[in-house]
Structure formats: structure tokens, C-alpha cells
Design a protein around this motif. Sequence first.
Motif, PDB file in Angstrom:
ATOM      1  N   UNK A  77      39.079  48.846  43.679  1.00  0.00           N
ATOM      2  CA  UNK A  77      38.278  49.075  42.477  1.00  0.00           C
ATOM      3  C   UNK A  77      36.921  49.626  42.877  1.00  0.00           C
ATOM      4  N   UNK A  78      36.220  50.200  41.891  1.00  0.00           N
ATOM      5  CA  UNK A  78      34.820  50.539  42.069  1.00  0.00           C
ATOM      6  C   UNK A  78      34.023  49.299  41.672  1.00  0.00           C
ATOM      7  N   UNK A 125      37.345  34.935  55.175  1.00  0.00           N
ATOM      8  CA  UNK A 125      38.618  35.342  55.757  1.00  0.00           C
ATOM      9  C   UNK A 125      39.746  34.677  54.981  1.00  0.00           C
ATOM     10  N   UNK A 126      40.932  35.215  55.135  1.00  0.00           N
ATOM     11  CA  UNK A 126      42.115  34.664  54.488  1.00  0.00           C
ATOM     12  C   UNK A 126      43.062  35.779  54.098  1.00  0.00           C
ATOM     13  N   UNK A 127      44.195  35.409  53.524  1.00  0.00           N
ATOM     14  CA  UNK A 127      45.202  36.359  53.073  1.00  0.00           C
ATOM     15  C   UNK A 127      45.254  36.310  51.555  1.00  0.00           C
ATOM     16  N   UNK A 128      44.789  37.377  50.919  1.00  0.00           N
ATOM     17  CA  UNK A 128      44.801  37.469  49.461  1.00  0.00           C
ATOM     18  C   UNK A 128      46.139  38.005  48.990  1.00  0.00           C
ATOM     19  N   UNK A 129      46.568  37.528  47.820  1.00  0.00           N
ATOM     20  CA  UNK A 129      47.839  37.972  47.255  1.00  0.00           C
ATOM     21  C   UNK A 129      47.834  39.476  46.995  1.00  0.00           C
ATOM     22  N   UNK A 130      46.736  39.991  46.435  1.00  0.00           N
ATOM     23  CA  UNK A 130      46.633  41.428  46.159  1.00  0.00           C
ATOM     24  C   UNK A 130      45.170  41.861  46.238  1.00  0.00           C
ATOM     25  N   UNK A 131      44.946  43.173  46.083  1.00  0.00           N
ATOM     26  CA  UNK A 131      43.602  43.738  46.185  1.00  0.00           C
ATOM     27  C   UNK A 131      42.666  43.160  45.124  1.00  0.00           C
ATOM     28  N   UNK A 132      43.161  42.991  43.910  1.00  0.00           N
ATOM     29  CA  UNK A 132      42.330  42.443  42.834  1.00  0.00           C
ATOM     30  C   UNK A 132      41.853  41.037  43.175  1.00  0.00           C
ATOM     31  N   UNK A 141      38.149  48.537  37.739  1.00  0.00           N
ATOM     32  CA  UNK A 141      39.430  49.026  38.271  1.00  0.00           C
ATOM     33  C   UNK A 141      39.734  50.446  37.761  1.00  0.00           C
ATOM     34  N   UNK A 142      40.551  51.134  38.520  1.00  0.00           N
ATOM     35  CA  UNK A 142      41.018  52.456  38.079  1.00  0.00           C
ATOM     36  C   UNK A 142      41.956  52.251  36.897  1.00  0.00           C
ATOM     37  N   UNK A 143      41.917  53.180  35.962  1.00  0.00           N
ATOM     38  CA  UNK A 143      42.849  53.128  34.833  1.00  0.00           C
ATOM     39  C   UNK A 143      44.215  53.624  35.303  1.00  0.00           C
ATOM     40  N   UNK A 144      45.267  52.972  34.837  1.00  0.00           N
ATOM     41  CA  UNK A 144      46.617  53.400  35.234  1.00  0.00           C
ATOM     42  C   UNK A 144      47.011  54.654  34.511  1.00  0.00           C
ATOM     43  N   UNK A 146      31.930  53.128  29.005  1.00  0.00           N
ATOM     44  CA  UNK A 146      31.604  54.519  28.651  1.00  0.00           C
ATOM     45  C   UNK A 146      31.229  55.305  29.897  1.00  0.00           C
ATOM     46  N   UNK A 147      30.449  54.682  30.783  1.00  0.00           N
ATOM     47  CA  UNK A 147      30.011  55.342  32.023  1.00  0.00           C
ATOM     48  C   UNK A 147      31.186  55.645  32.948  1.00  0.00           C
ATOM     49  N   UNK A 148      32.101  54.681  33.122  1.00  0.00           N
ATOM     50  CA  UNK A 148      33.181  54.842  34.086  1.00  0.00           C
ATOM     51  C   UNK A 148      34.443  55.474  33.498  1.00  0.00           C
TER      52      UNK A 148
END
Length: 161
Positions: free
Chosen positions: A107-108, A69-76, A158-161, A123-125
Amino acid sequence: MGLFSFIKNAGAKVFGIGTTDAEDAEAAAAEALKLEKAAAEKLKQTIVDLQLQIENLNIFIDEDIAIVTGLAYDQATKEKVVLVIGNSKGIAIVDDQMTVEHTEPEAQFHTVISGDTLGKIAKEFYDDAMKYPVIFEANKPMLTDPDKIYPGQLLRIPALN
């Protein structure tokens, strides 16, 4: 994010949780609790050492399950904390109960198998092996070298921007 499954016997060893040589059940339970608390503290210290921004971090380990548990700065950051915990030997499931201050797409994830390289995974993703640095950067600071991944390790994709 919920529950994440990991390969219990893959990854960095955290004090030997999940194993005991004690013959007496009560002594074994007390020893296991002591090891679980020590492992949780070691994981918390690792997260601090990796400079992952999370407030009120709490990790509770019960046998091979870790609740965080906790508060993360961001999803990453949230995903990296889950990976630090889950990619530790003796942890089979991470119950992610963290919240996120700054939201972004999730992210995946990919479990490394024998013969995998970051290029092969890219290559796969991403249909482009040369995008492997994206995966490497997404898994820093847990990864220190793009050639040092191991079967059973779970990686963020992560998803590509």
C-alpha cells in the motif's frame, strides 16, 4: 518494507516511553529499559487484541525506535502491525523486519495533516472522495470511526482492485 518514520509525539501513549524523571543516569537507563519492555509487551498485546494474524511476533524498543519481526499472514496485516506500533506516542521509527506468508502489492501511506478527512484523502489518491470507505476499511481495526483521524497519524492507502 524497511524503515518507517512517524511523528514521535503523535498517537496513542504507550506507558510513557522516551521520557524519564530519574536524576541518576544508571537508574534512568534501567527505568527506560523497563518502560521500553513494558511498552513492547503492551504493543504486542494490542496487536493480539486486534486479531492481526502474525506468528512469532517480537517487538524491541530502543528509545524511540521499534524493531518488529515475525511472520505476517499477508501484506495488509504486516502494514497494519507497522501502523499500530508507529502510531504510538514515543515511537519515531519502525524498523520492519517482518516476512509475509501471502504476498500482495504494498500500500501507499499518507500522514494526516490538519484539515484532512478520509474523503479528502480518497480524492487525492483515488480522484473520488466517495472511495473513503476503502481507506477506512484498510485501516481497521486501528480506526473505529471514519471521522476519528488525527494530525500526524499514518494511514494505509491500498491500491484499488
